[in-house]
Design an enzyme around this catalytic site. Structure first.
Site, PDB file in Angstrom:
ATOM      1  N   ASP A  74       4.221   5.186   1.772  1.00 32.67           N
ATOM      2  CA  ASP A  74       2.781   4.992   1.999  1.00 32.67           C
ATOM      3  C   ASP A  74       2.514   3.864   3.000  1.00 32.67           C
ATOM      4  OD1 ASP A  74       2.523   6.854  -0.003  1.00 32.67           O
ATOM      5  OD2 ASP A  74       1.126   5.664  -1.206  1.00 32.67           O
ATOM      6  N   HIS A 220       6.996   2.156   0.302  1.00 30.08           N
ATOM      7  CA  HIS A 220       6.103   1.834   1.418  1.00 30.08           C
ATOM      8  C   HIS A 220       6.942   1.572   2.667  1.00 30.08           C
ATOM      9  CE1 HIS A 220       3.522   1.097  -2.064  1.00 30.08           C
ATOM     10  NE2 HIS A 220       2.500   1.308  -1.267  1.00 30.08           N
TER      11      HIS A 220
END
Ligand SMILES: [Zn+2]
Length: 257
Positions: A74, A220
């Protein structure tokens, strides 16, 4: 299942009981206040837990009868970490899903193209990833998601179908935006916490302890600790008998609209 509808029914009945009791004697105002406070607790839980299915069904896992794991990243693309992560994925010949932020793509469309060209899926993670995104109106949320669609279409020529809510928070406004926009909401069932765990080894061991068939792993591509441990993690996942598959393939969903 405990969702918004069942919650409203249960608390509606409890409110009715309080009102009925009031006919037989004075019910203290504190009882009503207590009920109102109690009502907010499941609502807050449902917002915070992406896997609660409280406001809207969110896909948080793949089939558990196959030894497959999907990696998701993400908040990118990010010039510092995304290229390093792409190189690691290339070395292991595995594909992943990147839930990108629209304004970051508009700043670095060539990076988004690189992610796409190297065989990875790009999903919608909103345009703004605004701190107060969860307080937006449904209309403003939809506008934000569609702005991300436009930026991605301009950068790589596809319209994302899969959407991951910013911060993993869901609520009735987001439900309306998701339905109107025709998105498929995607969560996770392993949260790495790589945005707060700074030690790569600690992070890797934490993730390794949670691996299971059908896992959707939240990482991430803005995290130095994820970048530091990813190579070893993938080696461990493969050595443990798992196959790393791209999210849309694991879920048998079309990648783009
Ligand atoms: Zn995010």
């Amino acid at each position: 299942m405990w969702n918004l509808r069942t919650c409203n029914i249960v608390f509606g009945i409890l409110l009715g009981v309080l009102i009925a009791l009031n006919f037989h004697g004075q019910v203290p105002i504190a009882a009503y206040i207590g009920l109102a406070i109690a009502y907010t607790l499941p609502l807050a839980w449902g917002s915070y837990r992406v896997d609660s299915q409280f406001y809207i069904p969110v896909i948080c896992a793949g089939p558990s009868d196959r030894p497959q794991i999907a990696l998701t990243f993400d908040d990118g693309p990010d010039y510092s970490y995304t290229p390093q992560i792409l190189d690691i994925l290339d070395r292991h010949q595995v594909s992943a899903a990147f839930f990108c932020i629209g304004y970051r793509i508009s700043e670095s469309p060539e990076l988004a193209m690189d992610v796409h060209r190297r065989g990875h899926l790009i999903g919608n993670h909103s345009f703004s990833h605004h701190l107060w995104f969860d307080l937006f109106s449904s209309r403003r949320m939809l506008g934000d998601l569609q702005q991300m669609d436009q930026v991605l279409a301009k950068a790589i020529g596809v319209k994302p179908r899969l959407f991951r809510p910013p911060y993993g928070v869901t609520n009735p406004n987001l439900k309306r935006a998701i339905i109107k926009g025709g998105y498929t909401p995607i969560g996770w069932n392993i949260r790495s916490l790589d945005t707060v765990i700074g030690d790569a080894d600690v992070l890797r061991k934490k993730v390794e302890a949670k691996l299971k068939p059908g896992a959707i792993l939240l990482l991430h591509d803005t995290s130095p600790s994820t970048t530091g441990m990813l190579d070893t993690l993938i080696t461990h996942i493969k050595a443990s008998g798992y196959q790393i598959v791209r999210l849309d393939k694991m879920l048998n969903l079309p990648p783009y609209a």
